[in-house]
Design an enzyme around this catalytic site. Structure first.
Site, mmCIF file in Angstrom:
data_model
loop_
_atom_site.group_PDB
_atom_site.id
_atom_site.type_symbol
_atom_site.label_atom_id
_atom_site.label_comp_id
_atom_site.label_asym_id
_atom_site.label_seq_id
_atom_site.Cartn_x
_atom_site.Cartn_y
_atom_site.Cartn_z
ATOM 1 N N GLY A 9 0.815 -1.207 0.000
ATOM 2 C CA GLY A 9 0.000 0.000 0.000
ATOM 3 C C GLY A 9 0.847 1.254 0.000
ATOM 4 C CG LEU A 10 5.132 3.101 1.804
ATOM 5 C CD1 LEU A 10 4.709 4.520 2.128
ATOM 6 C CD2 LEU A 10 6.232 2.639 2.760
ATOM 7 C CG ASP A 70 0.543 3.866 3.282
ATOM 8 O OD1 ASP A 70 -0.446 3.395 2.687
ATOM 9 O OD2 ASP A 70 1.205 3.223 4.123
ATOM 10 C CG ASP A 106 -0.597 -2.968 2.625
ATOM 11 O OD1 ASP A 106 -1.533 -3.112 3.435
ATOM 12 O OD2 ASP A 106 0.328 -2.153 2.789
ATOM 13 C CG ASP A 140 -4.075 0.575 3.160
ATOM 14 O OD1 ASP A 140 -2.911 0.182 3.370
ATOM 15 O OD2 ASP A 140 -4.361 1.385 2.277
ATOM 16 C CD GLU A 175 -2.783 -1.267 8.410
ATOM 17 O OE1 GLU A 175 -2.550 -0.225 9.070
ATOM 18 O OE2 GLU A 175 -2.098 -1.651 7.442
ATOM 19 C CE LYS A 186 -1.825 2.628 6.419
ATOM 20 N NZ LYS A 186 -1.437 1.490 5.548
ATOM 21 C CG ASN A 223 3.359 3.841 6.960
ATOM 22 O OD1 ASN A 223 4.254 3.609 7.769
ATOM 23 N ND2 ASN A 223 3.285 3.231 5.791
ATOM 24 C CB SER A 224 2.601 0.663 11.018
ATOM 25 O OG SER A 224 1.387 0.042 10.641
ATOM 26 C CG HIS A 242 3.940 -4.410 11.234
ATOM 27 N ND1 HIS A 242 5.112 -4.761 10.603
ATOM 28 C CD2 HIS A 242 3.567 -3.220 10.674
ATOM 29 C CE1 HIS A 242 5.430 -3.843 9.716
ATOM 30 N NE2 HIS A 242 4.515 -2.885 9.742
#
Length: 393
Positions: free
Chosen positions: A65-66, A76, A103, A105, A132, A138, A140-141, A207
């Protein structure tokens, strides 16, 4: 340990293809996830990078996704709609024969959005989607900390809706657990893993953004291979791969490295060309143009043209222009009459242009007198040095 893993990850009979039938991409991904051996999938973000991943020998593709968002020039943060992402995925799937894990999201909304997404992914031959347990839209983590997580029951409902909506029995829904990366702790990560597994998730992603892999390894030992576990060692890349094998990790995703090397390469060549204003020292450092045509499949198109396009014999023309035109006197003393100028254009040039306009580009001119004066571009010449005596072309 290998035999135990094999037993844990054995595919149900209904997911295995019928004898003699080629397994779907989803079934291939399912076999990878449930294999007793550690497997690897590589990031791609468009059709070209997907082809390169397959060319390198990877068994599967991670549609990050990124990376896809960045390649589209947006953040993202679900700024690209799921239909825009789907269009990119269609190009990637058409360009390759290996499975793609998307991905997804947070699933682009609630259970209803997600089940429609699953249906569309199945229609396009995508092998699986990873969602996720965070909130839509979302974040980004790797940005910030202590991001809020989705309600467990709500997320489990989303998984169930996806499983109920898939049109390929082997399609894979992977649940990504963000508890560790968001600072919620190991107990919460394991609690969510159990709930998502019970809801029907085919695999889990655990993750982390720590520089070491200890919490990831601890999770895997605690989880005990109750379902396949995928890891993404972007920040803990120094961890030897064998350590993941030892705790039974199913699959490693190299998550964004094709995008990052592309950024680095494009920046460097753009900087140098801006400064140096010449290709002299650049051309040997970039991929040959023929490599681009090869990746795009031009050879197949040439074969298809030979098979499907009507064959037409190419036609040419011969112009007789050997004589002087002695009756014109001094006008042809230095050149043949075909090169005489008529309102700025020679007679021969006018004839050649007329032939070209009718699709005849293969023009041969028979020369004789002052042959060196017949010098039009785009023609072939044949000298007849006996033009005055034979009367033959």
């Amino acid at each position: 340990m290998v035999s135990a893993l094999t037993a844990k990850r054995q595919s149900p009979a209904l997911d295995r293809p019928e004898q003699g039938r080629t397994p779907s991409k989803a079934a291939k991904l399912r076999d990878m996830l449930q294999s007793a051996d550690l497997r690897f999938i590589m990031e791609a973000h468009n059709g070209l990078s997907a082809k390169i991943v397959q060319e390198a020998g990877f068994e599967g593709i991670w549609a990050s996704g990124l990376s896809v968002s960045a390649a589209l020039g947006v953040r993202d943060s679900n700024e690209a709609s799921w239909t825009q992402i789907l269009e990119v995925l269609e190009f990637m799937a058409d360009a390759t024969s290996i499975p793609i894990l998307v991905d997804g999201d947070t699933g682009y909304g609630n259970f209803n959005n997600f089940r429609r997404l699953v249906q569309k992914l199945c229609q396009r031959g995508i092998a699986g989607v990873c969602i996720e347990d965070k909130l839509f839209p979302k974040t980004n983590s790797f940005l910030g900390s202590h991001q809020p997580l989705a309600d467990i029951d709500e997320f489990c409902g989303k998984i169930k809706a996806g499983k109920d909506s898939q049109t390929d029995a082997a399609f894979n829904i992977v649940a990504r657990i963000e508890a560790l990366i968001s600072g919620w702790g190991m107990d919460e990560a394991l609690r969510r893993a159990e709930a998502f597994h019970a809801a029907g998730a085919d695999a889990l992603v655990i993750h982390s953004k720590q520089s070491g892999a200890e919490e990831i390894l601890t999770f895997c030992r605690e989880w005990g291979n109750r379902s396949p576990v995928i890891v993404i060692p972007t920040t803990y890349y120094r961890t030897p791969t064998d350590r993941f094998r030892q705790v039974g990790v199913s699959t490693i995703i190299w998550a964004n490295h094709n995008l990052r090397i592309a950024i680095q390469g494009m920046r460097e060549v753009s900087r140098r060309l801006r400064q140096e204003e010449t290709l002299i020292d650049i051309e040997d450092t970039v991929a040959p143009l023929g490599d681009v045509f090869k990746l795009a499949g031009n050879a197949e198109l040439e074969q298809a043209e030979d098979r499907y396009l009507a064959k037409h014999k190419s036609a040419g023309a011969i112009l007789l222009a050997a004589t002087r035109g002695s009756a014109l006197g001094d006008l042809t003393r230095a050149k043949p009459k075909c090169m005489l100028d008529v309102r700025g254009t020679s007679i021969l040039q006018r004839h050649v242009a007329a032939l070209n306009n009718h699709g005849l580009s293969d023009v041969t001119v028979v020369t004789g007198y002052k042959a060196e004066a017949v010098n039009l571009p785009g023609i072939k010449t044949v000298l007849n040095d006996a033009y005055e005596t034979t009367g033959e072309a």
